[in-house]
Design a protein around this motif. Structure first.
Motif: not given
Lengths: 348, 380
Positions: B92-93, B348, B96, A274-275, A344, B45, B367, A337, A339-342
């Motif tokens: 988790g990811d 999204e 989506r 996470l950030d 994760l 990043r 991003a 940017d 956050l995109w949705g939750e």
């Protein structure tokens, strides 16, 4: 001669909320008077009306509303009750206002332990008293088991803002400084650590706190040079600055090395992918301040216990794309940017 | 953070950047593909591309397990979790990642499917123990790094007689994909730019070692450097690749010697080989069918194989024809060259593989990287 009906005392230690506590009958009255009034006790609630009347001071009124659905209900550094009080006070305070009154509406799931409800109500009362704010109206509903996640709290906050102060997210100007009141991501990481059983030698504690006294010293130092204040809750610093950038039609340029993040928070974020700048805070604020008084406001923040780690992290820049950019600790650049949705965790 | 901050030192990074600048030849371009999404993430990043000379270009490869999972496998998983007795455990990811109709596990969960986000295979074991009447299916995904934990999970399930636990296996292999990138006709037809060298993922090599890449380096004449994921690791790997190119060498070099050996982790490899075997082919989003690039459970472990157990058959669904992922992950095109990028395809609402997870080339560019390109365009 009237005979007083016998009523069993609330079994706060072992009892549980049932549907009768939301039915409008004697059980509900007992819950309200025996638990909520005890916790929040003040002259308005003592009158037992469906509303409270209060005097209006000079200035303009500020009103906000918020819902709390946090899981888990108890976390390191607080619980849903103290969080609801702090969060609503902060939403009022971000206008530069002095918060005065709160309302609290409880949606309780059938079977919820009285002991937990009492602990939550007591912490709400304590948080309100510590902030010199009164909970003067409330509501209680009980829903069937499975229809709520234990307890939801909705609050409304009312405050007064002095004439001449008109903070708004569309008022940032190119050249303004970006100030944060302390380390980022504490609350979100405290919650996530609890949820995922991520244990560290150093426990991360939520930063949940009422910020109105910090705001007062900032306003005293900066007055109308403070253009915008926001508490970066869900979505963290990134969401807050993107919102302001869009509303003020400009961009921001941040210095990554200036952004305060506690080592344990940084480590947890590393672990979970996470950030910290996307992670929620509940006791921090972001202020956009005109450059001429930014240093004075920052000094006032640092002199306050809730702003001791405050930092100037960047500036507002002209940018028709409304980008929030960050100079990385490496001398490179990146976009910060929404956050995109939750948020994760990454797989590998 | 001890053992992390040391690898994020700005002064050292700038020293490496100066060395790269001094050693590159101005007469040629250097195009290096970082295969793995973890590297893409680090490059974006930390803004590493800003530290590189203009003639050193990083090409973001396909190496994010979520990005390369085809829509058909998401469709299959949703079909699986439509069964009322199934609890699906996912990392988790993956939640989506879009299926063929734009649906996702996140949406399926909102519609009532029993989907649990887990952090490790141990969580799935715990769930299976707590709910012995449920069919707990672990959505196994990832490269060689995440395969051993899945193997261990099956061992534990066998030992504990957890009859309700099974695996929907989507584990894939890094060297096969790299081979495919260099050879796959579907990609060759995109007219991709030549790749001068690869940065390989260190976490994969902690398991498989560096040896599996040697035939690739030899066959295609491409230098490969196995690198860690801290920014200094990546910078050093780029310098090593520059040197190999300048010296006309094409070797497999190990930048991550603090954890990677040539042989890798023998025990982990044995564990994997006892439980898994190669699939003849496996579909990759953006690459199509890649021979010998995926794993499945051996017949002896069929009881733990969700595909066998629930008779869910392979689906084939076409990628969006307007999507340029295939060309992007070959380096032939940049994210902004795709007409879906930033319009209908955003983090999204991802359409293509490169936008699916934060480590995909398009998502990372969205991003972190857009500003750099815009400024380059404005000044050029």
């Amino acid at each position: 001669m009237s005979v007083k009906a016998y009523q069993r005392k609330l079994d706060v230690k072992n009892g549980r909320v049932d549907l009768s506590h939301g039915s409008g009958g004697r059980a509900m009255a007992q819950l309200i008077s025996g638990l909520f009034h005890q916790a929040f006790g003040n002259e308005w609630l003592a009158r037992c009306n469906d509303q409270s009347t209060f005097d209006v001071a000079a200035g303009r009124m500020v009103m906000t509303t918020d819902g709390y659905v946090v899981s888990p209900l108890f976390f390191p550094g607080g619980n849903i009750g103290s969080l609801a009080v702090h969060g609503t006070i902060n939403d009022v305070a971000m206008s530069g206002a002095r918060p005065l009154y709160l309302s609290a509406s409880f949606i309780i799931e059938e079977g919820f332990p009285f002991s937990d409800l009492k602990a939550i109500a007591d912490s709400m009362g304590a948080a309100a008293r510590a902030a010199d704010v009164y909970i003067i109206a409330g509501d209680t509903k009980v829903v069937e088991r499975g229809k709520a996640d234990g307890l939801f709290i909705s609050t409304t906050g009312i405050g007064i803002v002095a004439d001449g102060l008109d903070l708004s997210a569309d008022k940032a100007r190119v050249g303004d400084r970006v100030l944060v009141s302390g380390s980022l991501g504490d609350h979100g990481v405290a919650i996530m650590s609890k949820r995922q059983n991520v244990a560290f030698q150093t426990e991360v504690v939520s930063d949940s706190a009422a910020l109105h006294n910090l705001v007062a010293v900032m306003v005293a130092a900066g007055g109308s040079s403070i253009r915008v204040m926001r508490d970066p809750t869900r979505g963290g610093l990134a969401a807050t600055l993107n919102e302001i950038a869009h509303q003020s039609d400009l961009g921001f340029r941040l210095e990554e090395t200036s952004i305060p993040v506690k080592p344990a928070v940084a480590a947890t974020c590393e672990l979970l992918g996470l950030d910290p700048i996307h992670v929620a805070n509940e006791g921090k604020l972001v202020a956009i301040v005109a450059p001429d008084l930014a240093d004075a406001v920052l000094a006032a923040m640092k002199a306050h216990p809730l702003g001791s780690d405050a930092a100037d992290i960047g500036e507002a820049v002209a940018d028709d794309r409304k980008f929030v950019q960050m100079a990385t600790g490496f001398g490179g650049r990146r976009i910060v940017d929404w956050l995109w949705g939750e948020q994760l965790p990454r797989i590998c | 953070m001890k053992y992390a901050d040391e690898f994020r030192d700005k002064a050292i990074a700038q020293g490496i950047a100066r060395a790269i600048g001094a050693e590159v030849s101005s007469r040629r371009a250097y195009r290096f593909m970082e295969f793995c999404g973890g590297h893409t993430h680090a490059i974006s990043r930390y803004g590493l591309e800003d530290l590189l000379p203009a003639n050193v270009r990083m090409i973001h490869g396909p190496g994010c397990p979520v990005c390369v999972l085809p829509a058909s496998r998401i469709d299959m998983a949703i079909r699986l979790v439509d069964r009322p007795e199934v609890t699906l455990c996912v990392y988790g990811d993956l939640m989506r990642a879009p299926g063929s109709q734009g649906q996702s596990l996140l949406r399926a969960k909102a519609l009532g499917a029993d989907i649990r986000m887990v952090y490790s295979t141990l969580d799935a074991i715990r769930l299976a123990e707590q709910a012995p009447r449920r069919e707990v299916v672990f959505f196994a995904i990832g490269f060689e790094t995440t395969t051993p934990p899945t193997a261990v999970m099956i061992r534990i399930a066998e030992k504990k007689r957890l009859r309700g636990l099974s695996v929907f296996c989507n584990h894939v292999l890094t060297p096969s994909a790299m081979h495919s990138i260099l050879e796959n006709p579907k990609i060759r037809d995109t007219g991709g730019v030549p790749i001068d060298g690869f940065i390989g993922p260190a976490h994969v090599s902690t398991i498989i070692g560096t040896q599996p890449y040697e035939p690739l380096a030899e066959q295609f004449g491409k230098p490969i450097v196995i690198a860690g994921f801290e920014p200094l690791d990546v910078m050093q790997a780029i310098l090593m690749l520059v040197r190999q190119v300048n010296e006309d060498r094409y070797e497999v070099e190990n930048q991550y010697s603090r954890a990677v050996t040539r042989e890798g982790n023998r025990r982990a490899k044995e564990e994997v080989s006892q439980i898994f075997e190669l699939r003849e082919q496996f579909e990759w989003r953006g690459l199509g069918l890649v021979p010998n690039s995926g794993l499945k459970l051996k017949r002896a472990y069929a009881q733990f194989d969700a595909e066998t157990r629930f008779a869910i058959h392979d689906l084939r669904v076409a990628d969006n024809p307007a999507c340029e992922c295939c060309a992007i992950l070959r380096g032939a095109k940049r994210p902004v060259d795709c007409k879906l990028f930033g319009t209908v395809c955003t983090p999204e609402t991802p359409i293509g593989s490169c936008m699916v997870s934060s480590e995909g080339a398009c998502a990372a560019y969205w991003a972190y990287g857009r500003v750099r390109d815009e400024q380059l365009r404005r000044t050029s």
